[in-house]
Design an enzyme around this catalytic site. Structure first.
Site, mmCIF file in Angstrom:
data_model
loop_
_atom_site.group_PDB
_atom_site.id
_atom_site.type_symbol
_atom_site.label_atom_id
_atom_site.label_comp_id
_atom_site.label_asym_id
_atom_site.label_seq_id
_atom_site.Cartn_x
_atom_site.Cartn_y
_atom_site.Cartn_z
ATOM 1 N N HIS A 84 -3.452 7.331 1.687
ATOM 2 C CA HIS A 84 -3.835 6.096 1.306
ATOM 3 C C HIS A 84 -4.959 5.927 1.795
ATOM 4 O O HIS A 84 -5.317 6.314 3.099
ATOM 5 C CB HIS A 84 -2.524 5.241 1.763
ATOM 6 C CG HIS A 84 -3.150 3.790 1.621
ATOM 7 N ND1 HIS A 84 -3.566 3.074 0.440
ATOM 8 C CD2 HIS A 84 -3.167 2.731 2.501
ATOM 9 C CE1 HIS A 84 -3.863 2.032 0.791
ATOM 10 N NE2 HIS A 84 -3.499 1.771 1.909
ATOM 11 N N ASN A 137 -10.002 0.187 -0.455
ATOM 12 C CA ASN A 137 -8.566 0.050 -0.301
ATOM 13 C C ASN A 137 -8.163 -0.699 -1.608
ATOM 14 O O ASN A 137 -8.068 -1.755 -1.862
ATOM 15 C CB ASN A 137 -7.944 -0.649 0.717
ATOM 16 C CG ASN A 137 -6.444 -0.707 1.101
ATOM 17 O OD1 ASN A 137 -5.842 -0.160 0.047
ATOM 18 N ND2 ASN A 137 -6.109 -1.068 2.202
ATOM 19 N N CYS A 187 0.792 -1.198 0.120
ATOM 20 C CA CYS A 187 -0.185 0.134 0.068
ATOM 21 C C CYS A 187 0.861 1.307 -0.039
ATOM 22 O O CYS A 187 0.362 2.227 -0.368
ATOM 23 C CB CYS A 187 -0.867 0.000 0.998
ATOM 24 S SG CYS A 187 -2.135 -1.354 1.068
#
Ligand code: UT7
Length: 327
Positions: free
Chosen positions: A254, A284, A117
């Site tokens: 993020h 996500n 990520c």
């Protein structure tokens, strides 16, 4: 007075999400979960899922084409192409090389960055360093993922959290003054701690099991690390850039969990209405989430030329980092 230096200035950005939308209620009909639980704990309302045969390179190529169009340049002007991904089309070659071919490029360097990520924050920092060192003049930095392919769709603690998508930015090396008033990447800070492997990993791979494996996560522990490590790294990158939190126009974090994003903003006394949130519609998307959120906020006019942007991310590894960039 600051010495003149090269800056990696953004020429354009773009994003792409697959057509198919899966809302929380659809997941609730398949596993023991509910729209109420997912929204309350994460802020996620839906996610986009790639179609059969739609690959990470396809998503990345479409985002790249949108970014090139926004920048007003052709793919033939790119001499450095980096794809941040943990879901490559194949073990090798790099998905970046596949994207390069799909864009019709015949020259330039292309490689992948794997920092889960945090991948986009890492890739942006690498592209910036290479442009500053003269190893290219125009870079395409892409975050592209098909995390749906890594999920254990029977594990409600993880499968509700992720989605597929891609985002891209085009950077060009331009002369700057070295001051914080310059446009372009102003500072980056990267971290990793491999001892935290077991908190978030995929239980497979070419060298261990010979299979792709599935994502495994200790969500509560990741959450705890995320809030403290992200707050620390934001303070660190601001210090590296000689700026303070009050200078930030937009935080583009993020997009893992709206509660994490809000906690970090609160700890740094950043106003919530200066934070770009897209986790509600994209979930996500790992390395794609920052450039995808960026492309949304640029397209709707929130982000304006000269604005100071902060990117921050944490992911498997554990990896984490931040960039400061003047739009
Ligand atoms: O991209 C970077 C990596 N990822 C992250 O940053 C994620 C970080 N972690 C998180 O976002 C949160 O920890 C989660 C959203 C994953 C979980 O939220 P939480 O508030 O930490 O919940 P929890 O894990 O403590 O679970 C609470 C309860 C449990 O039930 P019991 O033991 O209290 O009876 C879980 O079994 O919620 C249950 N639960 C669910 N219930 C309905 C877990 N997942 C679900 C679900 N639907 N999907």
């Amino acid at each position: 007075m600051s010495a003149e230096m090269t800056r990696s200035v953004v020429l354009g950005c773009g994003g792409y999400v697959p057509a198919r939308i899966v809302c929380n209620d659809e997941l609730g009909s398949l596993i023991d979960t509910s729209d109420e639980w997912i929204v309350q704990r994460t802020g996620i309302r839906q996610r986009h899922i790639a179609a059969d045969g739609e690959l990470t390179s396809d998503l990345g190529t479409l985002a790249a084409q949108a970014a090139l169009e926004h920048a007003g340049i052709g793919a033939d002007e790119i001499d450095l192409l980096i794809v941040a991904t943990s879901t490559p089309d194949e073990t090798f070659p790099a998905t970046a090389a596949t994207v390069q071919a799909k864009l019709g490029m015949t020259a330039g360097a292309a490689f992948d960055v794997q920092a889960v990520c945090s991948g986009f924050v890492y890739a942006l920092s690498i592209a910036d360093s290479m442009l500053k060192n003269g190893m290219g003049s125009t870079a395409l930095v892409i975050g592209a993922e098909t995390f749906s392919r890594l999920l254990d769709w029977t594990d409600r603690t993880s499968c509700v959290l992720f989605g597929d998508g891609a985002g891209a930015i085009v950077l060009r090396a331009e002369p700057g003054t070295g001051s914080a008033a310059d446009r372009g990447v102003l500072a980056s800070t990267l971290h990793s701690d491999g001892r935290l492997h077991d908190l978030l990993y995929v239980d497979g791979g070419p060298s261990s099991t010979g299979t792709t494996g599935h994502l495994r996560m200790h969500g509560k522990e990741v959450y705890r690390h995320a809030v403290t490590k992200l707050s620390d790294v934001v303070a660190e990158v601001l210090q590296a850039g000689g700026l303070s939190a009050t200078d930030i126009d937009w935080v583009v974090p993020h997009q893992a969990n709206a509660r994490i994003i809000e906690s970090v903003a609160h700890k740094l006394a950043l106003s919530p209405d200066r934070v770009v949130i897209t986790v509600d519609r994209h979930a996500n998307t790992s390395a794609a989430s920052i450039p995808l959120a960026l492309s949304v906020a640029v397209a709707d006019g929130r982000i304006q030329r000269g604005d100071l942007l902060l990117f921050e991310a944490l992911g498997g590894g554990m990896t984490w980092g931040a960039n400061l960039l003047r739009w």
